[in-house]
Write a protein that holds these residues in place. Structure first.
Motif, PDB file in Angstrom:
ATOM      1  N   GLU A   1       0.829  -1.210   0.000  1.00 30.17           N
ATOM      2  CA  GLU A   1       0.000   0.000   0.000  1.00 30.17           C
ATOM      3  C   GLU A   1       0.862   1.259   0.000  1.00 30.17           C
ATOM      4  O   GLU A   1       0.539   2.235  -0.679  1.00 30.17           O
ATOM      5  CB  GLU A   1      -0.941  -0.010   1.213  1.00 30.17           C
ATOM      6  N   MET A   2       1.983   1.211   0.714  1.00 29.46           N
ATOM      7  CA  MET A   2       2.874   2.366   0.733  1.00 29.46           C
ATOM      8  C   MET A   2       3.408   2.641  -0.670  1.00 29.46           C
ATOM      9  O   MET A   2       3.472   3.789  -1.105  1.00 29.46           O
ATOM     10  CB  MET A   2       4.026   2.145   1.706  1.00 29.46           C
ATOM     11  N   MET A   3       3.762   1.594  -1.403  1.00 29.31           N
ATOM     12  CA  MET A   3       4.261   1.784  -2.765  1.00 29.31           C
ATOM     13  C   MET A   3       3.151   2.300  -3.689  1.00 29.31           C
ATOM     14  O   MET A   3       3.413   3.096  -4.597  1.00 29.31           O
ATOM     15  CB  MET A   3       4.870   0.489  -3.301  1.00 29.31           C
ATOM     16  N   GLU A   4       1.920   1.875  -3.454  1.00 30.94           N
ATOM     17  CA  GLU A   4       0.795   2.417  -4.223  1.00 30.94           C
ATOM     18  C   GLU A   4       0.622   3.903  -3.927  1.00 30.94           C
ATOM     19  O   GLU A   4       0.366   4.695  -4.841  1.00 30.94           O
ATOM     20  CB  GLU A   4      -0.494   1.656  -3.886  1.00 30.94           C
ATOM     21  N   VAL A   5       0.768   4.283  -2.666  1.00 32.51           N
ATOM     22  CA  VAL A   5       0.684   5.694  -2.279  1.00 32.51           C
ATOM     23  C   VAL A   5       1.793   6.478  -2.975  1.00 32.51           C
ATOM     24  O   VAL A   5       1.548   7.555  -3.524  1.00 32.51           O
ATOM     25  CB  VAL A   5       0.756   5.861  -0.739  1.00 32.51           C
ATOM     26  N   VAL A   6       3.001   5.941  -2.975  1.00 30.16           N
ATOM     27  CA  VAL A   6       4.129   6.601  -3.642  1.00 30.16           C
ATOM     28  C   VAL A   6       3.791   6.845  -5.112  1.00 30.16           C
ATOM     29  O   VAL A   6       3.946   7.953  -5.625  1.00 30.16           O
ATOM     30  CB  VAL A   6       5.426   5.759  -3.509  1.00 30.16           C
ATOM     31  N   SER A   7       3.323   5.810  -5.775  1.00 32.47           N
ATOM     32  CA  SER A   7       2.989   5.921  -7.199  1.00 32.47           C
ATOM     33  C   SER A   7       1.910   6.965  -7.450  1.00 32.47           C
ATOM     34  O   SER A   7       2.023   7.791  -8.364  1.00 32.47           O
ATOM     35  CB  SER A   7       2.532   4.548  -7.708  1.00 32.47           C
ATOM     36  N   GLU A   8       0.869   6.956  -6.629  1.00 31.52           N
ATOM     37  CA  GLU A   8      -0.226   7.912  -6.792  1.00 31.52           C
ATOM     38  C   GLU A   8       0.226   9.345  -6.501  1.00 31.52           C
ATOM     39  O   GLU A   8      -0.190  10.273  -7.183  1.00 31.52           O
ATOM     40  CB  GLU A   8      -1.409   7.534  -5.894  1.00 31.52           C
ATOM     41  N   ILE A   9       1.076   9.520  -5.501  1.00 31.03           N
ATOM     42  CA  ILE A   9       1.595  10.859  -5.188  1.00 31.03           C
ATOM     43  C   ILE A   9       2.449  11.365  -6.340  1.00 31.03           C
ATOM     44  O   ILE A   9       2.327  12.520  -6.759  1.00 31.03           O
ATOM     45  CB  ILE A   9       2.393  10.848  -3.868  1.00 31.03           C
ATOM     46  N   GLU A  10       3.318  10.499  -6.861  1.00 36.60           N
ATOM     47  CA  GLU A  10       4.165  10.907  -7.983  1.00 36.60           C
ATOM     48  C   GLU A  10       3.320  11.365  -9.166  1.00 36.60           C
ATOM     49  O   GLU A  10       3.615  12.391  -9.786  1.00 36.60           O
ATOM     50  CB  GLU A  10       5.081   9.754  -8.406  1.00 36.60           C
ATOM     51  N   GLU A  11       2.281  10.623  -9.446  1.00 32.38           N
ATOM     52  CA  GLU A  11       1.405  10.982 -10.570  1.00 32.38           C
ATOM     53  C   GLU A  11       0.612  12.253 -10.284  1.00 32.38           C
ATOM     54  O   GLU A  11       0.545  13.153 -11.121  1.00 32.38           O
ATOM     55  CB  GLU A  11       0.450   9.824 -10.869  1.00 32.38           C
TER      56      GLU A  11
ATOM     57  N   ASP B   1       3.187  15.224 -10.027  1.00 34.80           N
ATOM     58  CA  ASP B   1       4.210  15.268 -11.072  1.00 34.80           C
ATOM     59  C   ASP B   1       5.608  15.415 -10.464  1.00 34.80           C
ATOM     60  O   ASP B   1       6.377  16.307 -10.808  1.00 34.80           O
ATOM     61  CB  ASP B   1       3.927  16.406 -12.065  1.00 34.80           C
ATOM     62  N   ILE B   2       5.897  14.522  -9.520  1.00 35.83           N
ATOM     63  CA  ILE B   2       7.204  14.508  -8.856  1.00 35.83           C
ATOM     64  C   ILE B   2       7.744  13.085  -8.874  1.00 35.83           C
ATOM     65  O   ILE B   2       7.012  12.140  -9.166  1.00 35.83           O
ATOM     66  CB  ILE B   2       7.117  15.006  -7.389  1.00 35.83           C
ATOM     67  N   GLU B   3       9.018  12.975  -8.561  1.00 37.87           N
ATOM     68  CA  GLU B   3       9.637  11.662  -8.405  1.00 37.87           C
ATOM     69  C   GLU B   3      10.121  11.551  -6.963  1.00 37.87           C
ATOM     70  O   GLU B   3      10.854  12.413  -6.477  1.00 37.87           O
ATOM     71  CB  GLU B   3      10.809  11.494  -9.363  1.00 37.87           C
TER      72      GLU B   3
ATOM     73  N   ALA C   1       3.708  14.285   7.653  1.00 43.65           N
ATOM     74  CA  ALA C   1       5.022  13.958   7.093  1.00 43.65           C
ATOM     75  C   ALA C   1       4.948  13.799   5.578  1.00 43.65           C
ATOM     76  O   ALA C   1       5.837  14.254   4.856  1.00 43.65           O
ATOM     77  CB  ALA C   1       5.571  12.684   7.737  1.00 43.65           C
ATOM     78  N   ILE C   2       3.886  13.173   5.091  1.00 43.15           N
ATOM     79  CA  ILE C   2       3.710  13.017   3.649  1.00 43.15           C
ATOM     80  C   ILE C   2       3.566  14.390   2.994  1.00 43.15           C
ATOM     81  O   ILE C   2       4.207  14.673   1.977  1.00 43.15           O
ATOM     82  CB  ILE C   2       2.494  12.122   3.327  1.00 43.15           C
ATOM     83  N   CYS C   3       2.757  15.249   3.584  1.00 46.91           N
ATOM     84  CA  CYS C   3       2.566  16.599   3.039  1.00 46.91           C
ATOM     85  C   CYS C   3       3.872  17.382   3.024  1.00 46.91           C
ATOM     86  O   CYS C   3       4.174  18.077   2.049  1.00 46.91           O
ATOM     87  CB  CYS C   3       1.502  17.353   3.828  1.00 46.91           C
ATOM     88  N   GLN C   4       4.664  17.272   4.088  1.00 47.61           N
ATOM     89  CA  GLN C   4       5.952  17.973   4.141  1.00 47.61           C
ATOM     90  C   GLN C   4       6.891  17.468   3.057  1.00 47.61           C
ATOM     91  O   GLN C   4       7.586  18.250   2.407  1.00 47.61           O
ATOM     92  CB  GLN C   4       6.585  17.803   5.528  1.00 47.61           C
ATOM     93  N   MET C   5       6.894  16.155   2.835  1.00 48.75           N
ATOM     94  CA  MET C   5       7.737  15.584   1.798  1.00 48.75           C
ATOM     95  C   MET C   5       7.308  16.083   0.422  1.00 48.75           C
ATOM     96  O   MET C   5       8.136  16.497  -0.389  1.00 48.75           O
ATOM     97  CB  MET C   5       7.672  14.053   1.845  1.00 48.75           C
ATOM     98  N   VAL C   6       6.007  16.065   0.164  1.00 52.23           N
ATOM     99  CA  VAL C   6       5.482  16.533  -1.121  1.00 52.23           C
ATOM    100  C   VAL C   6       5.809  18.011  -1.316  1.00 52.23           C
ATOM    101  O   VAL C   6       6.253  18.421  -2.394  1.00 52.23           O
ATOM    102  CB  VAL C   6       3.964  16.261  -1.238  1.00 52.23           C
ATOM    103  N   ASP C   7       5.629  18.815  -0.276  1.00 57.60           N
ATOM    104  CA  ASP C   7       5.967  20.246  -0.362  1.00 57.60           C
ATOM    105  C   ASP C   7       7.435  20.434  -0.710  1.00 57.60           C
ATOM    106  O   ASP C   7       7.784  21.260  -1.550  1.00 57.60           O
ATOM    107  CB  ASP C   7       5.646  20.968   0.948  1.00 57.60           C
ATOM    108  N   GLU C   8       8.291  19.668  -0.059  1.00 52.60           N
ATOM    109  CA  GLU C   8       9.730  19.764  -0.305  1.00 52.60           C
ATOM    110  C   GLU C   8      10.069  19.384  -1.747  1.00 52.60           C
ATOM    111  O   GLU C   8      10.827  20.061  -2.439  1.00 52.60           O
ATOM    112  CB  GLU C   8      10.491  18.864   0.670  1.00 52.60           C
ATOM    113  N   LEU C   9       9.490  18.280  -2.202  1.00 48.90           N
ATOM    114  CA  LEU C   9       9.787  17.810  -3.564  1.00 48.90           C
ATOM    115  C   LEU C   9       9.214  18.712  -4.638  1.00 48.90           C
ATOM    116  O   LEU C   9       9.848  18.913  -5.676  1.00 48.90           O
ATOM    117  CB  LEU C   9       9.285  16.374  -3.742  1.00 48.90           C
TER     118      LEU C   9
END
Length: 80
Positions: free
Chosen positions: A36-46, A49-51, A67-75
């Motif tokens: 599920e974590m990898m599915e979340v990663v894939s969906e967030i990337e899409e 539009d980040i890697e 923590a997820i929001c902070q990571m996305v903001d950073e990326l």
């Protein structure tokens, strides 16, 4: 944060039934398993539009919605 919650609900539909979700550790408390974590990663990337590089693939970046929001903001900031 709203988009992250939508992604979490798509990956794990019953996540919305967990009371006080913000107080739980998504990975440490085994709310999300590794698949599920990898599915979340894939969906967030899409969605954003980040890697997400290997350096972000640990529980500290996925253990809470904050923590997820902070990571996305950073990326997304680094993307510009």
């Amino acid at each position: 944060m709203e988009e992250i919650m939508k992604i979490l609900k798509r990956v794990k539909p019953d996540i919305g039934e967990i009371s006080n979700l913000s107080e739980h550790c998504l990975v440490t408390d085994k709310i999300l398993d590794s698949i599920e974590m990898m599915e979340v990663v894939s969906e967030i990337e899409e969605a954003f539009d980040i890697e997400i590089g290997m350096e972000y693939l640990d529980a500290s970046h996925f253990d809470s919605i904050k923590a997820i929001c902070q990571m996305v903001d950073e990326l997304t900031a680094n993307k510009s």
